[in-house]
Structure formats: C-alpha cells, structure tokens
Design an enzyme around this catalytic site. Structure first.
Site, short mmCIF file in Angstrom:
data_model
loop_
_atom_site.label_atom_id
_atom_site.label_comp_id
_atom_site.label_asym_id
_atom_site.label_seq_id
_atom_site.Cartn_x
_atom_site.Cartn_y
_atom_site.Cartn_z
CG ASN A 25 -57.65 -5.04 0.22
OD1 ASN A 25 -57.99 -5.81 -0.68
ND2 ASN A 25 -56.65 -5.30 1.04
CB ALA A 26 -59.26 -4.80 5.96
CB THR A 71 -61.27 -16.80 4.82
OG1 THR A 71 -59.89 -17.14 4.96
CG2 THR A 71 -61.50 -16.17 3.47
CD GLN A 115 -65.49 -18.38 1.29
OE1 GLN A 115 -65.95 -18.09 0.19
NE2 GLN A 115 -64.36 -17.87 1.73
CE1 TYR A 125 -63.48 -13.40 2.33
CE2 TYR A 125 -64.77 -14.07 0.42
CZ TYR A 125 -63.66 -13.43 0.96
OH TYR A 125 -62.75 -12.82 0.11
N1 CAA Z 1 -69.64 -28.40 -3.16
C1 CAA Z 1 -70.23 -29.54 -2.72
N2 CAA Z 1 -69.72 -30.30 -1.75
C2 CAA Z 1 -68.56 -29.91 -1.21
C3 CAA Z 1 -67.88 -28.75 -1.62
C4 CAA Z 1 -68.47 -27.98 -2.66
N3 CAA Z 1 -67.90 -26.86 -3.11
N4 CAA Z 1 -66.77 -28.62 -0.90
C5 CAA Z 1 -66.73 -29.66 -0.05
N5 CAA Z 1 -67.81 -30.44 -0.25
C6 CAA Z 1 -68.17 -31.69 0.43
C7 CAA Z 1 -67.00 -32.66 0.43
O1 CAA Z 1 -66.94 -33.37 -0.78
C8 CAA Z 1 -67.34 -33.51 1.64
O2 CAA Z 1 -68.30 -34.44 1.28
P1 CAA Z 1 -68.29 -35.91 1.92
O3 CAA Z 1 -68.42 -35.71 3.41
O4 CAA Z 1 -69.46 -36.57 1.29
O5 CAA Z 1 -66.96 -36.50 1.53
C9 CAA Z 1 -67.97 -32.54 2.62
O6 CAA Z 1 -68.41 -31.42 1.82
C10 CAA Z 1 -67.02 -32.03 3.66
O7 CAA Z 1 -65.88 -31.48 2.98
P2 CAA Z 1 -64.49 -31.34 3.69
O8 CAA Z 1 -63.93 -32.69 4.04
O9 CAA Z 1 -63.60 -30.42 2.88
O10 CAA Z 1 -64.97 -30.66 5.06
P3 CAA Z 1 -64.20 -29.77 6.04
O11 CAA Z 1 -65.13 -29.48 7.14
O12 CAA Z 1 -62.86 -30.33 6.32
O13 CAA Z 1 -63.93 -28.42 5.19
C11 CAA Z 1 -64.44 -26.46 3.97
C12 CAA Z 1 -65.00 -27.72 4.61
C13 CAA Z 1 -63.81 -25.58 5.05
C14 CAA Z 1 -65.59 -25.73 3.35
C15 CAA Z 1 -63.36 -26.84 2.93
O14 CAA Z 1 -63.94 -27.68 1.97
C16 CAA Z 1 -62.80 -25.64 2.22
O15 CAA Z 1 -61.89 -24.97 2.72
N6 CAA Z 1 -63.35 -25.32 1.04
C17 CAA Z 1 -62.90 -24.15 0.28
C18 CAA Z 1 -63.75 -22.98 0.59
C19 CAA Z 1 -63.32 -21.84 -0.30
O16 CAA Z 1 -63.35 -21.91 -1.52
N7 CAA Z 1 -62.93 -20.74 0.30
C20 CAA Z 1 -62.47 -19.61 -0.45
C21 CAA Z 1 -61.30 -19.02 0.25
S1 CAA Z 1 -60.49 -17.80 -0.77
C22 CAA Z 1 -61.52 -16.50 -0.72
O17 CAA Z 1 -62.52 -16.48 -0.07
C23 CAA Z 1 -61.12 -15.32 -1.58
C24 CAA Z 1 -62.17 -14.94 -2.50
O18 CAA Z 1 -62.82 -13.94 -2.30
C25 CAA Z 1 -62.40 -15.73 -3.73
#
Ligand code: CAA
Length: 240
Positions: free
Chosen positions: A82-83, A86, A144, A147
């Site tokens: 499970n470890a 992100t 990701q 990940y």
């Molecule tokens: N689809 C399309 N565009 C996206 C997007 C998406 N899903 N997410 C972000 N963008 C776009 C933004 O709208 C932005 O566009 P503009 O520059 O035109 O405004 C651009 O990408 C940059 O976005 P950010 O300002 O958010 O950029 P950042 O560098 O600060 O962060 C990121 C990028 C780290 C990916 C951040 O958006 C983030 O943390 N996203 C969530 C990622 C996620 O869902 N992780 C899951 C973690 S939980 C997990 O992993 C458990 C599991 O198993 C489910």
C-alpha cells in the site's frame, strides 16, 4: 494460528484503515511506515497493532524486515503493498528525483516485498497479495506522469505475478482506489479537487474504509478463485 499480514504504509490514511480491518478479521497485523514516527506511535497505542519502521522502496531493508517478522511471528501469508507517495508536477517542472522517488516507493516496493515473501508462500502453497493501484494508473492524471506510471505498473505487475502464483495457492490482486479522503488527496488544490469530486458519480470522496473492505475480501481464504484481477473502488469514476 492467526495468519500474519504485513501492510506497508499501514499507519496512516488508507493503510491504517486496512491494518485495522485486517486485525478485526483476525489477522496478526504488522503495519510498516517510512518516516512519521509520531503518527506510527499514536497508531500503535490506539490500535495495539505493531508498527515497524523501514523504507519499502529499499530492497535490503525490506528483506531484513520480512526476516525479522518471520522470526518473531511466523511467515507473512498476507501482503498488502500500500505504501505510496505523490510528487505531482507538470512535465516541465518534474525533476528526475521526483520521478525516482515515486517509482521506487510506489512500484519498487511491490517488487521488494514480493521478492522477499513469494518463495516462502510458494513453499507453503498459500499466499494473499494485494497491491494498491489507483484510478490514476488506469486513466492517467494531469501532473502525475510519475505516479500514473508507477500505479499503472502495479496493474501489470499484479497480472504477471498472479500467473506465477496461481498453481501454488497464491492469489495476487490489485485494488484501484479512486479519490479517497486522506491527507494525500487533501493536498490537491481545492479548486482542482472540487472539479474532480464533481465527476464522481457517487458524489463524494471515498473513505479509507471503503478500500479496506475490499482488501479484507481479497485476502480471505475464501477468495481463492480470484487472482490477477483489479477491483476498482472509486464511486463510479472509472466510467468517465
Ligand atoms: N486538465 C487540463 N489542464 C489542467 C489540469 C487538468 N486536469 N490541471 C491543471 N491544468 C492547467 C491549469 O488550468 C493551468 O492552465 P493555465 O496555465 O492555462 O492557467 C495549467 O495547467 C497549470 O496549472 P497549475 O497552475 O495548477 O500549475 P502548477 O504547476 O501550479 O500545478 C499540478 C500543476 C501540480 C498538476 C496541480 O494542478 C495539481 O496538483 N493538480 C492535481 C493533480 C492530482 O489530481 N493529483 C492527485 C493526487 S491524489 C492521488 O494521487 C491519489 C490517487 O491515487 C487518486
């Protein structure tokens, strides 16, 4: 004798719920953790579950831990990989270190612990292995690549090892959780998370217990005919 179960990352989040559920199911559970000693001690105090500190991404530490558990409690018959961590970033900002950390912890750990336990399970003609994947390994996720690659790798790993274990009474399955209410998911920016939850047909985040129930089922003696499968527990999100 209670079957011995090892849950990596078993003191917090989804892993903690898995450890507790397996204990309730009558298993002798050992919950490993990598760094947060304070949380592990609190967990052990609250649940009575033994905690053990080692890095699941480090092969030698895994072998030593498995041998230590076998000496003190008997061989591991249930292994829950499970470890997971992100290190989210878009490709332009992702460093090689962010890639390596996630691949080593999330996928390398599966190899390390299966390698250390599998031959023993084969010899005893019994084993239950559950690897925790992710919806983001099935569908990908913006920001990701590390990940998603590791979790996607877990799904392939599971199907390959299941074929090796099948004739020896070892089942190897994966669970692919969706977005579950844990610290990891709470770290996702609020506006992004809001959009993700809006796409979950059940209309809510999962709970750690939602996932733990699946682990209890797949590790039961009765789940003998289920192997190489992936159980998606995500409130219906995989349909979109
Ligand atoms: N689809 C399309 N565009 C996206 C997007 C998406 N899903 N997410 C972000 N963008 C776009 C933004 O709208 C932005 O566009 P503009 O520059 O035109 O405004 C651009 O990408 C940059 O976005 P950010 O300002 O958010 O950029 P950042 O560098 O600060 O962060 C990121 C990028 C780290 C990916 C951040 O958006 C983030 O943390 N996203 C969530 C990622 C996620 O869902 N992780 C899951 C973690 S939980 C997990 O992993 C458990 C599991 O198993 C489910």
């Amino acid at each position: 004798m209670a079957r011995v179960a090892l849950v990596t990352g078993g003191t917090r989040g989804i892993g903690a719920a898995i450890s507790i559920a397996l204990q309730k199911a009558g298993r002798l559970v050992i919950a490993s953790y990598a760094g947060n000693t304070e949380a592990a001690q609190a967990f052990q105090k609250e649940t009575g579950i033994e905690t053990m500190k080692f890095d699941a991404g480090n092969f030698d530490e895994c072998v030593a831990a498995v041998n230590d558990i076998a000496t003190r409690h008997g061989p591991i018959e249930i292994l829950v990989n499970n470890a997971g961590i992100t290190r989210d970033a878009v490709m332009g900002k992702m460093t090689r270190d962010m890639w390596d950390a996630v691949i080593d912890t999330n996928l390398g750990s599966c190899f390390n612990l299966c390698k250390a336990t599998f031959d023993g399970m084969k010899g005893r003609k019994f084993g239950r292995i559950v690897n925790i994947g992710s919806i983001n390994g099935q569908a990908g996720q913006y920001g990701q690549v590390n990940y998603a690659a590791a979790k996607s790798g877990i799904h392939g790993f599971t199907k390959a090892l299941a074929q090796e274990g099948a004739r020896n009474g070892i089942t190897v399955n994966a669970i692919a959780p969706g977005y579950v209410d844990t610290e990891m998911v709470r770290a996702v920016p609020a506006d992004v998370l809001e959009k993700i939850v809006a796409r979950i047909p059940r209309g809510r985040l999962g709970t750690a217990e939602d996932i733990a129930r699946g682990v209890v089922f797949l590790t039961s003696d009765e789940a003998d005919f289920i192997t190489g499968s992936t159980l998606s527990i995500n409130g219906g999100q995989h349909m979109y």
